[in-house]
Design a protein around this motif. Structure first.
Motif, PDB file in Angstrom:
ATOM      1  N   ARG A  30      -1.257   0.132  -7.395  1.00 14.11           N
ATOM      2  CA  ARG A  30      -0.216   0.825  -6.781  1.00 14.11           C
ATOM      3  C   ARG A  30      -0.574   2.453  -6.925  1.00 14.11           C
ATOM      4  N   LEU A  31      -0.239   3.176  -5.980  1.00 10.47           N
ATOM      5  CA  LEU A  31      -0.418   4.522  -6.075  1.00 10.47           C
ATOM      6  C   LEU A  31       1.250   5.081  -6.199  1.00 10.47           C
ATOM      7  N   CYS A  82     -11.232   9.076  -8.978  1.00 13.30           N
ATOM      8  CA  CYS A  82      -9.839   8.921  -8.287  1.00 13.30           C
ATOM      9  C   CYS A  82      -8.938   9.894  -8.040  1.00 13.30           C
ATOM     10  N   GLY A  83      -8.180   9.964  -6.845  1.00  7.83           N
ATOM     11  CA  GLY A  83      -7.185  11.271  -6.768  1.00  7.83           C
ATOM     12  C   GLY A  83      -6.169  10.605  -6.106  1.00  7.83           C
ATOM     13  N   SER A  84      -4.917  10.729  -6.585  1.00 16.73           N
ATOM     14  CA  SER A  84      -3.679  10.206  -6.052  1.00 16.73           C
ATOM     15  C   SER A  84      -3.281  10.760  -4.555  1.00 16.73           C
ATOM     16  N   GLN A 113      -7.157   5.400   0.055  1.00 20.99           N
ATOM     17  CA  GLN A 113      -5.817   4.618   0.103  1.00 20.99           C
ATOM     18  C   GLN A 113      -6.048   3.421   0.841  1.00 20.99           C
ATOM     19  N   TRP A 114      -5.532   2.175   0.288  1.00 22.56           N
ATOM     20  CA  TRP A 114      -5.894   1.076   0.908  1.00 22.56           C
ATOM     21  C   TRP A 114      -4.625   0.187   1.025  1.00 22.56           C
ATOM     22  N   VAL A 115      -4.794  -0.860   1.822  1.00 23.08           N
ATOM     23  CA  VAL A 115      -3.734  -2.071   1.948  1.00 23.08           C
ATOM     24  C   VAL A 115      -4.256  -3.215   1.817  1.00 23.08           C
ATOM     25  N   TYR A 116      -3.623  -4.087   0.656  1.00 26.33           N
ATOM     26  CA  TYR A 116      -4.006  -5.285   0.511  1.00 26.33           C
ATOM     27  C   TYR A 116      -3.131  -6.497   1.238  1.00 26.33           C
ATOM     28  N   MET A 117      -3.706  -7.383   1.695  1.00 31.58           N
ATOM     29  CA  MET A 117      -3.011  -8.441   2.540  1.00 31.58           C
ATOM     30  C   MET A 117      -3.242  -9.976   1.856  1.00 31.58           C
ATOM     31  N   GLY A 135       0.910  -1.153  -0.074  1.00 30.85           N
ATOM     32  CA  GLY A 135      -0.005   0.035   0.063  1.00 30.85           C
ATOM     33  C   GLY A 135       0.605   1.217   0.032  1.00 30.85           C
ATOM     34  N   PRO A 136       0.415   2.350  -0.248  1.00 31.59           N
ATOM     35  CA  PRO A 136      -1.173   2.649  -0.498  1.00 31.59           C
ATOM     36  C   PRO A 136      -1.461   2.126  -1.741  1.00 31.59           C
TER      37      PRO A 136
END
Length: 211
Positions: A202-203, A102-104, A110-114, A65-66
């Protein structure tokens, strides 16, 4: 702070951009640290090339992430908007979800992937995307719990991009339409039976403060 590194193949040392003669080297004598370069055995490293395919698989094993969660290009149009589908991202406000452009630098997108648990967590206040206990009621944010089956997502891939499905579109917030006084419909969660594919991308950078 970002450093550039130089690898001395003869000495097996990995030094900062000043080189092994004048700079600091990775040293393992007391954990991972930087020390003035010397001939000490604790600074001898062997580097191996990693194939891109191997690196890509490793990235899928670790939390990252983010990230943006956005609609795929094959999804149906968003309330008649002229914007590209990939420009619509899942945003959150406390425990509520919405669909926004969407806005960077938008912290609420903003997220996290596990990968190990297949959970998707907010980057800032660590709550997980959770399906509601009922058909057609979309999703919400709840405290992360690996034993909660409603937090486990059906994850796949399109090329090198991780995707997931099983999430109905949250209500749309189109600030551009509001600004110009245009009418737009609020989407209804799953009432049309649509099961969209969402992309986890990914950002390019991190911005903003937590929402």
């Amino acid at each position: 702070t970002k450093l550039s590194w130089m690898y001395d193949q003869l000495l097996g040392q990995l030094a900062d951009n000043r080189g092994a003669e004048y700079g600091l080297c990775i040293d393992l004598s007391g954990g991972l640290q930087l020390q003035p370069c010397s001939g000490n055995w604790s600074q001898h490293l062997e580097l191996e090339a990693v194939l891109p395919s191997v690196l890509q698989n490793e990235r899928r094993r670790w939390p990252s992430g983010p990230l943006h969660l956005h609609l795929g290009p094959e999804a149906g149009p968003v309330n008649g908007s002229e914007a590209n589908n990939s420009d619509w991202c899942i945003s959150y406000d406390d425990t509520s979800l919405m669909l926004e452009r969407c806005g960077s630098c938008s912290p609420n997108q903003q997220w996290v992937y596990m990968p190990e648990s297949r959970q998707i967590m907010t980057f800032w206040h660590q709550r997980c995307l959770t399906r509601r206990d009922g058909l057609g009621l979309g999703a919400q944010l709840k405290y992360c719990n690996e034993s909660d089956a409603w937090q486990i997502w059906d994850v796949g891939a399109v090329g090198a991009t991780t995707t997931f499905s099983g999430l109905c579109r949250p209500p749309v917030v189109d600030y551009e339409a509001m600004m110009w006084g245009r009418e737009y419909a609020i989407s209804q969660n799953c009432t049309d039976g649509r099961d969209d594919v969402w992309y986890i991308d990914r950002l390019p950078g991190l911005g903003g403060r937590g929402g």
